[in-house]
Enzyme design. Structure first.
Site, PDB file in Angstrom:
ATOM      1  N   GLN A  83      24.164  36.261 -42.464  1.00 51.96           N
ATOM      2  CA  GLN A  83      25.177  35.413 -43.083  1.00 51.96           C
ATOM      3  C   GLN A  83      24.646  34.915 -44.422  1.00 51.96           C
ATOM      4  OE1 GLN A  83      26.301  31.152 -41.923  1.00 51.96           O
ATOM      5  NE2 GLN A  83      27.990  32.326 -41.037  1.00 51.96           N
ATOM      6  N   SER A 142      25.690  34.638 -32.920  1.00 48.95           N
ATOM      7  CA  SER A 142      26.161  33.861 -34.052  1.00 48.95           C
ATOM      8  C   SER A 142      24.972  33.360 -34.874  1.00 48.95           C
ATOM      9  CB  SER A 142      26.967  32.667 -33.531  1.00 48.95           C
ATOM     10  OG  SER A 142      27.725  32.078 -34.555  1.00 48.95           O
ATOM     11  N   PRO A 143      25.138  33.253 -36.199  1.00 45.14           N
ATOM     12  CA  PRO A 143      24.032  32.745 -37.016  1.00 45.14           C
ATOM     13  C   PRO A 143      23.712  31.297 -36.662  1.00 45.14           C
ATOM     14  CG  PRO A 143      26.035  32.986 -38.330  1.00 45.14           C
ATOM     15  CD  PRO A 143      26.312  33.616 -37.007  1.00 45.14           C
ATOM     16  N   GLY A 188      26.577  31.221 -29.597  1.00 45.75           N
ATOM     17  CA  GLY A 188      25.472  30.542 -30.254  1.00 45.75           C
ATOM     18  C   GLY A 188      24.627  29.803 -29.253  1.00 45.75           C
ATOM     19  N   ARG A 189      24.980  28.552 -28.982  1.00 44.27           N
ATOM     20  CA  ARG A 189      24.158  27.715 -28.123  1.00 44.27           C
ATOM     21  C   ARG A 189      24.022  28.257 -26.708  1.00 44.27           C
ATOM     22  NH1 ARG A 189      26.621  22.114 -30.418  1.00 44.27           N
ATOM     23  NH2 ARG A 189      28.265  23.572 -30.994  1.00 44.27           N
ATOM     24  N   TYR A 249      31.289  24.265 -46.580  1.00 38.57           N
ATOM     25  CA  TYR A 249      30.310  24.730 -47.555  1.00 38.57           C
ATOM     26  C   TYR A 249      31.027  25.139 -48.846  1.00 38.57           C
ATOM     27  CZ  TYR A 249      27.262  24.470 -43.527  1.00 38.57           C
ATOM     28  OH  TYR A 249      26.573  23.993 -42.434  1.00 38.57           O
ATOM     29  N   ARG A 296      33.770  34.435 -42.866  1.00 40.68           N
ATOM     30  CA  ARG A 296      34.035  33.331 -41.937  1.00 40.68           C
ATOM     31  C   ARG A 296      34.973  32.338 -42.599  1.00 40.68           C
ATOM     32  NH1 ARG A 296      30.021  29.894 -38.028  1.00 40.68           N
ATOM     33  NH2 ARG A 296      30.684  31.584 -36.649  1.00 40.68           N
TER      34      ARG A 296
END
Length: 382
Positions: A100, A23-24, A324-325, A183, A231
């Site tokens: 992304q 994931s970005p 991701g994390r 966003y 997304r």
């Protein structure tokens, strides 16, 4: 039998060797939009860990759309060579390079998240915070955004197109359009943040107009054999799955290939009835979009265990899983998951210089339990 998580996935002319996606993740380490050694290390170690697709962090299409001063950018041509080097690093690791693209909108001009609260944000003279309407992020001290004019909107659409052209020239194979998490594009979609009365506000059709124009502008520059993801926050305050399904049907008609399914971002939690954060808590959104629209989907959100990820794909809840994390915790998660799921050669996705020694270790010590599979009985070793 090969686990479904480690089966290939084809999107247009792009073939992913497995269904695991990086994931970005913002690094806040860019210099005037350009990647640095931090990005090379971050993406290189993740790509070598065996994922099918590695997506570079949210990269700004316009200087005015930056979230922080450390954001990456593709707002001018001289940034392309540095991105081409990132593409080379990801490919050398054996993964497909994606990126992304983002405009931060009203979440712009901020400090990195670990910055002390008493440190001032960037000077308003540095760049404007833009949004569909003059509604700030609901946090103390948030900037009041400037309302975008139609000219601003036209320029923004062009900036997405030019960023896509630069991503193409850099060698990326996948673009993920950030239209979620509060966003810019997300704020146009939502009636909570879009109070316009022109062609970009009012009806659901009008509020989606900017996203559709951005997708069409990207597709005009983006080769037909390369993949386009979008997304979406599938649920949020004032927004439910029925509206997401309608929007996805429209996006499919505009050559979007995969829906990257997440939630929330406008005010925090997506809605009072949203599930608490837990293992795979957002997977049902990807499952519903896939079932109700026929679109391939990518699931995100607390997907941390190998069998958990395998079940998401094997049960048809999503086509791809993005981590991701968990990958920050264990950059070799895909190799580790392949071993745990019984893949015949779990190290096939690693570079030869890594795969050789891991295979040799398993051959020499077949009873070995890697550290991620639990501690050995120390007494037995003694």
């Amino acid at each position: 039998m090969t686990p479904q998580l480690f089966s290939p996935f084809e999107i247009r002319g792009v073939t992913l060797r497995n269904r695991v996606v990086v994931s970005p993740m913002w690094q806040y380490a860019g210099i005037d939009g350009a990647p640095t050694a931090t990005h090379t290390v971050h993406l290189g170690r993740l790509a070598e860990g065996g994922p099918g697709l590695t997506i570079v962090e949210g990269t700004t299409v316009d200087r005015r759309g930056r979230g922080t001063v450390g954001d990456l950018g593709l707002w001018q041509d001289d940034l392309v060579p540095a991105h081409a080097r990132l593409v080379d690093v990801i490919r050398a690791g054996g993964s497909v390079p994606g990126i992304q693209l983002i405009h931060a909108g009203r979440k712009g001009r901020r400090n990195p998240p670990w910055t002390p609260a008493d440190q001032p944000a960037p000077d308003p003279a540095d760049w404007p915070v833009l949004a569909p309407s003059a509604i700030p992020v609901p946090i103390p001290g948030a900037a009041m955004p400037e309302v975008m004019s139609v000219r601003d909107i036209d320029e923004t659409v062009r900036s997405w197109a030019q960023a896509a052209r630069r991503a193409r020239d850099a060698g990326y194979d996948v673009i993920d359009v950030q239209a979620a998490h509060g966003y810019l594009l997300h704020t146009f979609l939502s009636p909570l943040t879009n109070r316009r009365t022109d062609a970009y506000g009012g009806s659901a059709h009008n509020r989606a107009r900017l996203l559709i124009e951005v997708v069409d502008a990207i597709r005009a520059e983006w080769p037909s054999d390369k993949a386009l993801f979008v997304r979406l926050s599938c649920v949020d305050v004032g927004w439910g799955m029925d509206r997401t399904v309608e929007l996805v049907h429209e996006l499919r008609r505009h050559a979007v290939d995969v829906i990257d399914c997440t939630s929330g971002g406008l005010t925090g939690r997506p809605a009072p009835e949203a599930p608490a954060v837990g293992y795979g808590y957002q997977v049902p959104y990807a499952q519903q979009v896939r079932a109700r629209t026929g679109s391939p989907t990518m699931a995100v959100g607390m997907i941390v265990h190998a069998r958990q990820a395998e079940e998401v794909v094997a049960r048809g809840h999503a086509d791809l899983v993005a981590l991701g994390r968990e990958l920050l915790h264990n950059p070799n998660w895909p190799l580790d998951a392949a071993r745990k799921l019984g893949v015949t050669d779990p190290y096939a996705a690693a570079p030869p210089r890594t795969a050789h020694w891991l295979r040799k270790r398993d051959e020499s010590f077949p009873q070995l339990a890697p550290s991620t599979m639990g501690d050995l009985d120390v007494a037995a070793v003694d």
